[in-house]
Design a protein around this motif. Structure first.
Motif, PDB file in Angstrom:
ATOM      1  N   LEU A  68      57.198  85.775  32.728  1.00 64.12           N
ATOM      2  CA  LEU A  68      56.727  86.679  31.676  1.00 64.12           C
ATOM      3  C   LEU A  68      57.413  86.370  30.346  1.00 64.12           C
ATOM      4  CD1 LEU A  68      56.543  90.117  33.546  1.00 64.12           C
ATOM      5  CD2 LEU A  68      54.713  88.498  33.060  1.00 64.12           C
ATOM      6  N   ILE A  69      58.713  86.176  30.389  1.00 63.47           N
ATOM      7  CA  ILE A  69      59.439  85.881  29.154  1.00 63.47           C
ATOM      8  C   ILE A  69      59.037  84.511  28.607  1.00 63.47           C
ATOM      9  CG2 ILE A  69      61.706  85.596  28.102  1.00 63.47           C
ATOM     10  CD1 ILE A  69      62.829  87.455  30.297  1.00 63.47           C
ATOM     11  N   GLN A  70      58.857  83.526  29.481  1.00 64.61           N
ATOM     12  CA  GLN A  70      58.404  82.204  29.039  1.00 64.61           C
ATOM     13  C   GLN A  70      57.072  82.299  28.304  1.00 64.61           C
ATOM     14  OE1 GLN A  70      58.287  79.819  32.591  1.00 64.61           O
ATOM     15  NE2 GLN A  70      60.515  79.692  32.769  1.00 64.61           N
ATOM     16  N   GLN A 120      52.046  88.905  21.863  1.00 67.24           N
ATOM     17  CA  GLN A 120      53.376  88.622  22.398  1.00 67.24           C
ATOM     18  C   GLN A 120      53.727  89.634  23.490  1.00 67.24           C
ATOM     19  OE1 GLN A 120      56.289  88.250  19.178  1.00 67.24           O
ATOM     20  NE2 GLN A 120      54.686  87.504  17.822  1.00 67.24           N
ATOM     21  N   LEU A 121      53.411  90.902  23.230  1.00 68.00           N
ATOM     22  CA  LEU A 121      53.676  91.947  24.221  1.00 68.00           C
ATOM     23  C   LEU A 121      52.838  91.732  25.472  1.00 68.00           C
ATOM     24  CD1 LEU A 121      55.054  94.610  25.012  1.00 68.00           C
ATOM     25  CD2 LEU A 121      53.174  95.819  23.886  1.00 68.00           C
ATOM     26  N   VAL A 122      51.579  91.361  25.308  1.00 73.17           N
ATOM     27  CA  VAL A 122      50.728  91.076  26.465  1.00 73.17           C
ATOM     28  C   VAL A 122      51.345  89.958  27.304  1.00 73.17           C
ATOM     29  CG1 VAL A 122      48.498  90.109  27.178  1.00 73.17           C
ATOM     30  CG2 VAL A 122      48.588  91.942  25.484  1.00 73.17           C
ATOM     31  N   GLY A 123      51.846  88.909  26.641  1.00 73.80           N
ATOM     32  CA  GLY A 123      52.507  87.844  27.376  1.00 73.80           C
ATOM     33  C   GLY A 123      53.691  88.358  28.180  1.00 73.80           C
ATOM     34  N   LEU A 124      54.417  89.305  27.609  1.00 68.57           N
ATOM     35  CA  LEU A 124      55.606  89.840  28.271  1.00 68.57           C
ATOM     36  C   LEU A 124      55.277  90.731  29.460  1.00 68.57           C
ATOM     37  CD1 LEU A 124      58.772  89.899  27.896  1.00 68.57           C
ATOM     38  CD2 LEU A 124      58.410  92.119  26.785  1.00 68.57           C
ATOM     39  N   ILE A 125      54.136  91.408  29.417  1.00 66.86           N
ATOM     40  CA  ILE A 125      53.846  92.408  30.457  1.00 66.86           C
ATOM     41  C   ILE A 125      52.666  92.048  31.351  1.00 66.86           C
ATOM     42  CG2 ILE A 125      54.758  94.232  28.963  1.00 66.86           C
ATOM     43  CD1 ILE A 125      51.836  95.213  28.584  1.00 66.86           C
ATOM     44  N   HIS A 126      52.017  90.902  31.148  1.00 64.15           N
ATOM     45  CA  HIS A 126      50.728  90.676  31.809  1.00 64.15           C
ATOM     46  C   HIS A 126      50.792  90.696  33.335  1.00 64.15           C
ATOM     47  CE1 HIS A 126      52.161  86.440  31.770  1.00 64.15           C
ATOM     48  NE2 HIS A 126      51.344  86.253  32.793  1.00 64.15           N
ATOM     49  N   MET A 171      43.773  93.921  26.372  1.00 60.63           N
ATOM     50  CA  MET A 171      43.433  94.538  27.653  1.00 60.63           C
ATOM     51  C   MET A 171      42.592  93.590  28.508  1.00 60.63           C
ATOM     52  SD  MET A 171      44.954  97.479  27.867  1.00 60.63           S
ATOM     53  CE  MET A 171      44.037  98.500  29.048  1.00 60.63           C
ATOM     54  N   ALA A 172      41.702  92.830  27.886  1.00 59.18           N
ATOM     55  CA  ALA A 172      40.896  91.855  28.622  1.00 59.18           C
ATOM     56  C   ALA A 172      41.775  90.739  29.177  1.00 59.18           C
ATOM     57  CB  ALA A 172      39.812  91.284  27.718  1.00 59.18           C
ATOM     58  N   MET A 173      42.764  90.308  28.393  1.00 59.19           N
ATOM     59  CA  MET A 173      43.692  89.279  28.858  1.00 59.19           C
ATOM     60  C   MET A 173      44.441  89.752  30.093  1.00 59.19           C
ATOM     61  SD  MET A 173      45.240  88.140  25.160  1.00 59.19           S
ATOM     62  CE  MET A 173      44.221  87.364  23.894  1.00 59.19           C
ATOM     63  N   ILE A 174      44.882  90.994  30.077  1.00 57.48           N
ATOM     64  CA  ILE A 174      45.593  91.558  31.225  1.00 57.48           C
ATOM     65  C   ILE A 174      44.673  91.659  32.438  1.00 57.48           C
ATOM     66  CG2 ILE A 174      46.587  93.718  32.110  1.00 57.48           C
ATOM     67  CD1 ILE A 174      47.816  94.075  29.266  1.00 57.48           C
ATOM     68  N   ARG A 175      43.465  92.141  32.237  1.00 59.16           N
ATOM     69  CA  ARG A 175      42.567  92.423  33.361  1.00 59.16           C
ATOM     70  C   ARG A 175      42.009  91.179  34.031  1.00 59.16           C
ATOM     71  NH1 ARG A 175      37.438  96.695  33.190  1.00 59.16           N
ATOM     72  NH2 ARG A 175      37.657  97.334  35.381  1.00 59.16           N
TER      73      ARG A 175
END
Length: 269
Positions: free
Chosen positions: A75-77, A92-98, A197-201
């Motif tokens: 996630l951090i990477q 950036q936040l999405v990358g951290l929490i996806h 949200m689409a990136m996460i889903r």
């Protein structure tokens, strides 16, 4: 030599990866997904974002053929690569929490495939349940093991779905993507943009965004989804390395961004 990612047939891929996908394809049926949604989407377990991040320090994704580090490092990477490219703070936040939906293992169990030992209901490439499984799935030879493929309701190209109904109307295999998406969708403080949200889903929906399957079920909206998810995918996939970070050291930078888009209260899982 350039590193090759997602080579599931490479000699050094662990047998556990192949076994994971065998179990996933065997157990992830339409009825199973409905049961998991009812069981886990209760939104009654408060857990702060940073506490969830800490928990991923003890989880290694068994389905990943490229990385054998605690998931928090991936996630951090991802986040740091997005940050280095000067992409928007929300991305950036999405990358951290996806992958934060993998916190499901904290209240999961072996029977559901949602534990540290049995992860087939939590991680790995997802597919649509309720219609035929495509050859673009990882290890397509396992498709025939899915009981739904013997059920005439579910084993045709469209299955239970109307043609061009769109991604948002499909039921995907149960896992961390949908879990986090639903948790964030029900979080009052969430102001992440639709793209995030689409990136996460959909970031684990490889048979669609990389394999090109399910065209008969897609609609015009999904063209935009595909652009967003493919943009995110290069940070999800190609940033994997042996470099590690200290979560506390990067927290000072990301905490204000998390507060901006998610507020201060805990997430309800």
């Amino acid at each position: 030599m350039e590193k090759v990612f997602r080579n599931y047939n490479a000699p050094d891929v662990k047998s556990a990866v192949r076994e994971h996908y065998r179990k996933m394809r065997t157990n992830q049926t339409h009825d199973y997904v409905l049961r998991m949604r009812e069981k886990y989407l209760t939104y009654d377990k408060p857990l702060a974002l940073w506490d969830a991040m800490e928990q991923l320090n003890i989880l290694v994704d068994v389905s990943d053929p490229d990385l054998d580090l605690p998931n928090v490092q991936h996630l951090i990477q991802s986040a740091e690569a997005i940050r280095a490219d000067n992409r928007p703070d929300w991305m950036q936040l999405v990358g951290l929490i996806h992958d934060l939906g993998k916190a499901m293992f904290l209240w999961g169990c072996d029977e559901d495939g949602t534990s540290q030992a049995e992860q087939w209901g939590m991680v790995g490439d997802v597919f649509v349940v309720g219609c035929a499984l495509p050859e673009t799935c990882v290890y397509p030879e396992f498709n025939a093991l899915n009981p739904d493929m013997q059920d005439p309701r579910y084993n045709t190209a469209n299955g239970i779905y109307k043609e061009h109904c769109g991604l948002d109307n499909l039921l995907l295999a149960w896992g961390h993507d949908e879990y986090l998406f639903q948790v964030l969708s029900h979080h009052k403080g969430n102001t992440l943009p639709e793209a995030g949200m689409a990136m996460i889903r959909y970031h684990s929906f490889y048979p669609w965004h990389t394999g090109g399957s399910y065209n008969e079920l897609l609609n015009e909206k999904d063209r935009q989804y595909l652009e967003w998810v493919r943009d995110f995918n290069k940070y999800d996939l190609y940033t994997k390395s042996s470099k590690t970070y200290d979560l506390q050291e990067i927290k000072d930078y990301y905490q204000p961004i998390a507060k901006k888009y998610l507020g201060e209260g805990p997430l309800l899982w």
